[in-house]
Each structure stands twice: as structure tokens, then as C-alpha cells.
Design a protein around this motif. Sequence first.
Motif, mmCIF file in Angstrom:
data_model
loop_
_atom_site.group_PDB
_atom_site.id
_atom_site.type_symbol
_atom_site.label_atom_id
_atom_site.label_comp_id
_atom_site.label_asym_id
_atom_site.label_seq_id
_atom_site.Cartn_x
_atom_site.Cartn_y
_atom_site.Cartn_z
ATOM 1 N N ASP A 77 -7.676 -9.435 8.511
ATOM 2 C CA ASP A 77 -6.286 -9.458 8.967
ATOM 3 C C ASP A 77 -6.180 -10.162 10.315
ATOM 4 O OD1 ASP A 77 -7.317 -7.594 10.766
ATOM 5 O OD2 ASP A 77 -6.291 -5.878 9.873
ATOM 6 N N ASP A 243 -6.021 -2.629 -2.082
ATOM 7 C CA ASP A 243 -5.426 -2.485 -0.753
ATOM 8 C C ASP A 243 -5.340 -3.816 -0.014
ATOM 9 O OD1 ASP A 243 -4.726 0.155 -0.868
ATOM 10 O OD2 ASP A 243 -6.460 0.904 0.252
ATOM 11 N N GLY A 244 -6.218 -4.752 -0.341
ATOM 12 C CA GLY A 244 -6.104 -6.091 0.238
ATOM 13 C C GLY A 244 -4.840 -6.783 -0.239
ATOM 14 N N ARG A 246 -2.171 -5.219 -1.285
ATOM 15 C CA ARG A 246 -1.053 -4.494 -0.659
ATOM 16 C C ARG A 246 -0.752 -5.066 0.726
ATOM 17 N NH1 ARG A 246 -1.859 1.336 0.373
ATOM 18 N NH2 ARG A 246 0.361 1.261 0.836
ATOM 19 N N LYS A 247 -1.792 -5.360 1.483
ATOM 20 C CA LYS A 247 -1.612 -5.989 2.799
ATOM 21 C C LYS A 247 -0.890 -7.319 2.650
ATOM 22 C CE LYS A 247 -4.684 -8.602 4.321
ATOM 23 N NZ LYS A 247 -4.978 -10.070 4.319
ATOM 24 N N ASP A 248 -1.306 -8.090 1.649
ATOM 25 C CA ASP A 248 -0.693 -9.403 1.435
ATOM 26 C C ASP A 248 0.762 -9.281 1.002
ATOM 27 O OD1 ASP A 248 -3.163 -10.367 2.064
ATOM 28 O OD2 ASP A 248 -3.663 -11.084 0.050
ATOM 29 N N GLY A 250 2.840 -7.074 1.916
ATOM 30 C CA GLY A 250 3.598 -6.841 3.141
ATOM 31 C C GLY A 250 3.844 -8.125 3.906
ATOM 32 N N LEU A 251 2.836 -8.992 3.980
ATOM 33 C CA LEU A 251 2.992 -10.278 4.664
ATOM 34 C C LEU A 251 3.979 -11.175 3.928
ATOM 35 C CD1 LEU A 251 -0.767 -11.040 5.455
ATOM 36 C CD2 LEU A 251 0.968 -10.172 7.048
ATOM 37 N N SER A 277 -2.759 2.992 -5.101
ATOM 38 C CA SER A 277 -3.628 3.260 -3.966
ATOM 39 C C SER A 277 -3.672 4.747 -3.646
ATOM 40 C CB SER A 277 -3.148 2.472 -2.743
ATOM 41 O OG SER A 277 -3.986 2.699 -1.629
#
Length: 293
Positions: A77, A243-244, A246-248, A250-251, A277
Motif C-alpha cells: 500500500d 483482502d488485497g 478489498r483494499k483495491d 476502496g482505491l 472477509s
Amino acid sequence: MAPRRGGTETHVRVTVLGTGAMGAGVAGSLLREGHEVTVWNRSADKAVPLGDLGATVAPDPSGAVEHAEVVLLTLFDTDAVVDVLEQAAGDAPTDAVWVQASTIGVAGTEAVVQLAAKYGITLVEAMMLGTKAPAEQGTLTMLAAGPADQVDRVTPVLDAMGAKTIRAGERFGDGTALKLAANAWIASITAATGQSLALAAALGLDPQLFLDAIDGSASDSAYAHTKGASIIAGEFPAQFALDGLRKDIGLIAEAARSNGVATTVLDALARVYADASAAGHGGDDIAAVGTAF
């Protein structure tokens, strides 16, 4: 050293900062193509196996970059990229090219641009489109951006990492923009596959019939079959951790809102991946989103 793909003999001193699933995969591909590779990872045990393959394992980011011609950032990140840049930027040769390959979104990319200006480093983007297996096989699609002459300089590295390179533009950030659009598609098609399989099963059908029905049709997708097989089997070895993604998501949603694009689908995707998750599948492959249905 072994000749590179295409028969050329251009070998490069490459430092890979971050050897998670993707970083370790591309480091292995770079070694296989004959490049001189140095690696560093915050959790040192993840870098050690690359030493057995011929890489130099550095104890810290600053030592890792001191002889690099190309520095590859494959981190999780924005915070990780900024932290490593702050540690190492002043220790690399002044003519090194830094390749930002981490998915960090629009705001993160702007932060990296500011750091590059602060330290006077040459920066290009090369987003990695693909998962763990293509990284290990050197068959990623690379989404490159930056001044054409600088992208040209790192072409031997990109060729070792990917089966093809798409030049998104000469503006640093164009690679990130294309990666966000591509990952929105990946998140959508994986969740949609899980939904269709769950619906078929709930209506009393063998869910495999859904994949058989779309096979070879205009609506077919190889990705649906790959992730669908995993969903049907209930087995989710991580190629791209949930979860990776999920981070993306959000971006992607942040970029969409900032540019007047509705986030209706992205909001739904965020909820369904969050449900998977919360059920304990954050470290599993994104196909585990099928459990949310």
C-alpha cells in the motif's frame, strides 16, 4: 547468463523491494531471464527462498538499492511505498530508474510523485495485471506509464515480468488509472460468477451447468471458469488475496467519487467482499467471495 526472451542479451541489475506473492514471483522471473537481482522484504523470511535461486538478499532497503540500475517497488500500500522510498531513495545511483508497481491509487500515486521530486529520482509506472501464477511464469500484463525514453530503459525488465506491455500514457499516473479500471472488472466478474453459481445451486441445479452454458458463447470468460472451478470446489489457495482486492476496491471507489463516476456497483462489491472477509476468507483467494452468497 541465460539469453533473454527474444534472443537479446540485455541483462540489468534489478532490486525488488517487497517479496510478497507478486514480488517473489517477478523476482523469480527476472532471475530466470538472466538479470542480476537483489531483493529485500520487511519480513526477511519471505526473501530467503529467492537467495536459494540466486538473488542477493539485502538486510535493508538502502543497502538493496546501492548498485541498482532499476528499482522495482512491489509493496502492499501507499504507506509501505512511502516508507521504503524515504529509507532508500538517497542510496541508489542517481541514474537508476524506479519502477512503481504497487497498487496504491490516485492519492498514493500523487504522494509518490512528490517524493520522487524531493529526492530527484527518475520514476515510471509498471502496474502488474495478473496474479501469483502469472508473476511466477513471467506472463503478467504490464501497464506502463511515464516518459517514453524512461519506459524504454526498463523494457528488458518489463519483458521478463510480462507477456505483453500496454503503454497507458506518458503521464505518471496513467498506469494506475488503467490498473484501477482493470481491477474493477476483476472484482466484478469474480463476484458475479459466485452469484450465478450460488443461484444455480439454490434453484436445484448442478452449478457447473452455469459454466457449461456460457462456455464458448459471447458472454464467456476464461476468468469465470478459473474462479468458478475454485468456488465449486470450495478451495481457495491464494493467487490474489481477497483482502488485497478489498483494499483495491476502496482505491477504485475513491477515484470514481473524485471524478464524478457513480459507485453503485463498487459499493455492492465492497459489501460482498467484506462479508467474505468477515467469514474468515481475507487471506484466501478472491474466489472465496463466492462464500458470501
